[in-house]
Design an enzyme around this catalytic site. Structure first.
Site, PDB file in Angstrom:
ATOM      1  N   ARG A 212       0.819  -1.214   0.000  1.00  0.00           N
ATOM      2  CA  ARG A 212       0.000   0.000   0.000  1.00  0.00           C
ATOM      3  C   ARG A 212       0.856   1.268   0.000  1.00  0.00           C
ATOM      4  NH1 ARG A 212      -5.561  -0.007   1.817  1.00  0.00           N
ATOM      5  NH2 ARG A 212      -6.443  -1.972   1.153  1.00  0.00           N
TER       6      ARG A 212
ATOM      7  N   ARG B 212      -3.851   6.821   0.525  1.00  0.00           N
ATOM      8  CA  ARG B 212      -4.367   8.047   1.146  1.00  0.00           C
ATOM      9  C   ARG B 212      -3.415   8.785   2.063  1.00  0.00           C
ATOM     10  NH1 ARG B 212      -9.620   4.957   2.999  1.00  0.00           N
ATOM     11  NH2 ARG B 212      -7.886   3.502   3.192  1.00  0.00           N
TER      12      ARG B 212
ATOM     13  N   TYR C 298     -14.849 -11.919   0.734  1.00  0.00           N
ATOM     14  CA  TYR C 298     -15.581 -10.668   0.450  1.00  0.00           C
ATOM     15  C   TYR C 298     -16.809 -10.926  -0.418  1.00  0.00           C
ATOM     16  CZ  TYR C 298     -11.729  -7.842   2.305  1.00  0.00           C
ATOM     17  OH  TYR C 298     -10.802  -7.266   3.129  1.00  0.00           O
TER      18      TYR C 298
ATOM     19  N   ASP D  92      -6.818  -3.165  -7.128  1.00  0.00           N
ATOM     20  CA  ASP D  92      -7.311  -3.734  -5.876  1.00  0.00           C
ATOM     21  C   ASP D  92      -7.597  -5.214  -6.075  1.00  0.00           C
ATOM     22  OD1 ASP D  92      -8.250  -2.724  -3.067  1.00  0.00           O
ATOM     23  OD2 ASP D  92      -9.670  -4.267  -3.685  1.00  0.00           O
TER      24      ASP D  92
ATOM     25  N   ARG E  28      -7.246  11.516  -6.387  1.00  0.00           N
ATOM     26  CA  ARG E  28      -8.485  10.841  -5.984  1.00  0.00           C
ATOM     27  C   ARG E  28      -9.667  11.821  -5.956  1.00  0.00           C
ATOM     28  NH1 ARG E  28     -12.053   8.080  -4.951  1.00  0.00           N
ATOM     29  NH2 ARG E  28     -12.352   6.508  -3.340  1.00  0.00           N
TER      30      ARG E  28
HETATM   31  O1  CP3 Z   1       0.080   0.501  -3.358  1.00  0.00           O
HETATM   32  C1  CP3 Z   1      -0.384  -0.648  -3.370  1.00  0.00           C
HETATM   33  O2  CP3 Z   1      -0.152  -1.511  -2.487  1.00  0.00           O
HETATM   34  C2  CP3 Z   1      -1.231  -1.084  -4.562  1.00  0.00           C
HETATM   35  C3  CP3 Z   1      -2.623  -0.985  -4.417  1.00  0.00           C
HETATM   36  C4  CP3 Z   1      -3.453  -1.891  -3.502  1.00  0.00           C
HETATM   37  C5  CP3 Z   1      -4.701  -1.441  -2.984  1.00  0.00           C
HETATM   38  N1  CP3 Z   1      -5.292  -2.493  -2.358  1.00  0.00           N
HETATM   39  C6  CP3 Z   1      -5.222  -0.077  -3.139  1.00  0.00           C
HETATM   40  C7  CP3 Z   1      -6.347   0.390  -2.299  1.00  0.00           C
HETATM   41  C8  CP3 Z   1      -3.291  -3.228  -3.103  1.00  0.00           C
HETATM   42  C9  CP3 Z   1      -2.112  -4.174  -3.333  1.00  0.00           C
HETATM   43  C10 CP3 Z   1      -4.475  -3.600  -2.396  1.00  0.00           C
HETATM   44  C11 CP3 Z   1      -4.696  -4.945  -1.851  1.00  0.00           C
HETATM   45  C12 CP3 Z   1      -5.918  -5.221  -1.077  1.00  0.00           C
HETATM   46  N2  CP3 Z   1      -7.158  -4.673  -1.202  1.00  0.00           N
HETATM   47  C13 CP3 Z   1      -6.009  -6.227  -0.065  1.00  0.00           C
HETATM   48  C14 CP3 Z   1      -4.879  -7.150   0.321  1.00  0.00           C
HETATM   49  C15 CP3 Z   1      -3.914  -6.501   1.258  1.00  0.00           C
HETATM   50  C16 CP3 Z   1      -4.500  -6.151   2.596  1.00  0.00           C
HETATM   51  O3  CP3 Z   1      -4.569  -4.949   2.877  1.00  0.00           O
HETATM   52  O4  CP3 Z   1      -4.862  -7.078   3.331  1.00  0.00           O
HETATM   53  C17 CP3 Z   1      -7.311  -6.213   0.438  1.00  0.00           C
HETATM   54  C18 CP3 Z   1      -7.865  -7.092   1.537  1.00  0.00           C
HETATM   55  C19 CP3 Z   1      -8.035  -5.228  -0.297  1.00  0.00           C
HETATM   56  C20 CP3 Z   1      -9.497  -4.906  -0.174  1.00  0.00           C
HETATM   57  C21 CP3 Z   1      -9.712  -3.482   0.153  1.00  0.00           C
HETATM   58  N3  CP3 Z   1      -9.453  -2.432  -0.691  1.00  0.00           N
HETATM   59  C22 CP3 Z   1     -10.269  -2.956   1.341  1.00  0.00           C
HETATM   60  C23 CP3 Z   1     -10.683  -3.788   2.533  1.00  0.00           C
HETATM   61  C24 CP3 Z   1     -10.346  -1.575   1.177  1.00  0.00           C
HETATM   62  C25 CP3 Z   1     -10.993  -0.594   2.130  1.00  0.00           C
HETATM   63  C26 CP3 Z   1     -10.116  -0.268   3.263  1.00  0.00           C
HETATM   64  C27 CP3 Z   1      -9.328   0.947   2.944  1.00  0.00           C
HETATM   65  O5  CP3 Z   1      -8.111   0.943   3.183  1.00  0.00           O
HETATM   66  O6  CP3 Z   1      -9.952   1.903   2.471  1.00  0.00           O
HETATM   67  C28 CP3 Z   1      -9.789  -1.246  -0.079  1.00  0.00           C
HETATM   68  C29 CP3 Z   1      -9.640   0.108  -0.687  1.00  0.00           C
HETATM   69  C30 CP3 Z   1      -8.308   0.498  -1.215  1.00  0.00           C
HETATM   70  N4  CP3 Z   1      -7.469  -0.311  -1.933  1.00  0.00           N
HETATM   71  C31 CP3 Z   1      -7.717   1.787  -1.116  1.00  0.00           C
HETATM   72  C32 CP3 Z   1      -6.498   1.722  -1.789  1.00  0.00           C
HETATM   73  C33 CP3 Z   1      -5.499   2.847  -2.004  1.00  0.00           C
HETATM   74  C34 CP3 Z   1      -8.348   3.017  -0.456  1.00  0.00           C
HETATM   75  C35 CP3 Z   1      -9.491   3.502  -1.290  1.00  0.00           C
HETATM   76  C36 CP3 Z   1      -9.526   5.007  -1.506  1.00  0.00           C
HETATM   77  O7  CP3 Z   1      -8.530   5.624  -1.942  1.00  0.00           O
HETATM   78  O8  CP3 Z   1     -10.612   5.575  -1.281  1.00  0.00           O
END
Ligand code: CP3
Length: 345
Positions: free
Chosen positions: A24, A28, A151, A74, A37
């Site tokens: 990540r 944000r 999910y 994602d 965004r």
């Molecule tokens: O920079 C990176 O790592 C690449 C992008 C990336 C995202 N999600 C972007 C993201 C990666 C590799 C993921 C993986 C991901 N997504 C996982 C596996 C890793 C982990 O964290 O366990 C999982 C379970 C998800 C599912 C997911 N996506 C959730 C539960 C959420 C909401 C929680 C949150 O942090 O908001 C997301 C949203 C998400 N994925 C965001 C980002 C940057 C935030 C959304 C936004 O910008 O509004």
């Protein structure tokens, strides 16, 4: 021989210092990410806009000079490609509708052509291969079938993945159809990413830790092995990093049976255990607590130093035990990257 530190360490070479990238690393906590965004559109719109997705992928590379870049997308795009409606609600998380709760719900999913619907992600990877500095490695990724299924079945993020676990106990045959469907799409999706320029793949099994041992074999190890074999049939030797978060004492089984190249540790994994039981077999990645990046200061560098001195002189990739959280001050990341880049074994 590659000049990319991450590829060198994944091929088992000894290197002058461990490579560093952070899960990540785009997101944000960076003001420049929030600016992109805020230009409107949903989170998935951003994932499916190759120019913008490439831009936010490059932001942390420009700012910190990480050794690897992970394509911005994602794990839930696979559920979206299968025809579930996926959205991300501010301060709620992902919502998937309708939930897939039983075998008869599988008819709602559209497996045909699912991986082709993820074309925009492949386009992002192509743009990145052209834009990245020559020493920066490009990582593609997908969620592991168990985590994606958790999910899709709950219709949201859930604390204990109860809905998926219950379905798996009540009707293992029906649940295995869902898993197999995700496996097939994930194979095509990851192959598409490699064809578009991904040099390394990571498989995120974020909820592996909720499975008892028999279930862990069946829903975590087995499907992951099918995926790695299919990737290696087309791309022999392509490095694949597996991240079975929370797998605890199951880590060695996972590492040795899934066919992965390297294993990513969550923050609860004791390093001596990893050094004795995992590192002799493969490259290990991890496992700084993401909250230390929030707190910063002496505690951050002390723990980073402990990790490096225990693991850093053998095949090791510096990373977190889970993703960066939005509260992270960007300057703490600067400090960590400097520290790791200046470290010598
Ligand atoms: O920079 C990176 O790592 C690449 C992008 C990336 C995202 N999600 C972007 C993201 C990666 C590799 C993921 C993986 C991901 N997504 C996982 C596996 C890793 C982990 O964290 O366990 C999982 C379970 C998800 C599912 C997911 N996506 C959730 C539960 C959420 C909401 C929680 C949150 O942090 O908001 C997301 C949203 C998400 N994925 C965001 C980002 C940057 C935030 C959304 C936004 O910008 O509004």
């Amino acid at each position: 021989m590659s000049n990319k530190l991450l590829l060198r360490v994944l091929s088992g070479e000894s290197v002058e210092r461990p490579p560093i990238w952070l899960m990540r690393q785009a997101g944000r906590y960076l003001p420049e990410y929030r600016a992109v965004r805020a230009r409107g559109g949903s989170f998935l719109d951003l994932c499916y806009s190759p120019e913008l997705a490439a831009e936010v992928t490059l932001q942390p590379i420009r700012r910190y000079g990480f050794d690897a870049s992970i394509v911005f997308s994602d794990i839930l795009v696979v559920a979206d490609a299968l025809g579930q409606s996926v959205r991300f609600e501010e301060s709620v998380g992902p919502l998937l509708a309708p939930p897939v709760r039983q075998r008869t719900d599988l008819t709602l999913l559209k497996a045909e052509g699912a991986a082709e619907r993820l074309q925009p992600v492949y386009e992002t990877l192509k743009l990145l291969r052209r834009a990245l500095p020559s020493e920066t490695c490009l990582i593609g990724f997908a969620g592991a079938p168990w985590t994606v299924a958790s999910y899709m079945v709950a219709g949201e993020g859930s604390r204990d993945q109860a809905a998926a676990r219950l379905w798996a106990y009540r009707d293992p045959t029906g649940f295995s159809e869902l898993i197999d469907l995700i496996v097939q799409v994930t194979i095509e999706y990851l192959l598409g990413q490699v064809r578009a320029g991904a040099e390394v793949l990571q498989i995120f099994d974020s909820w592996a830790g909720s499975l008892p041992e028999g279930e862990f074999q069946r829903w975590c190890i087995e499907p992951t092995k099918v995926i790695t074999s299919a990737i290696h049939r087309e791309f022999p030797g392509l490095p694949i990093i597996g991240f079975p978060k929370g797998a605890g004492a199951m880590y060695p089984d996972y590492a040795l049976k899934t066919g992965i190249t390297a294993v990513s540790l969550d923050s609860s994994m004791p390093l001596q255990f990893a050094k004795d039981r995992l590192q002799p077999h493969m490259t290990v990645q991890g496992n700084l607590d993401p909250l230390l990046l929030v707190s910063g200061g002496k505690a951050l560098l002390q723990e980073a130093g402990r990790i490096l001195s225990l693991m850093g002189n053998r095949r090791f990739i510096f990373n977190l035990g889970h993703g960066i959280v939005p509260e992270t001050p960007p300057e703490n990341v600067t400090e960590l990257v400097q520290f790791v880049k200046n470290w010598r074994s």
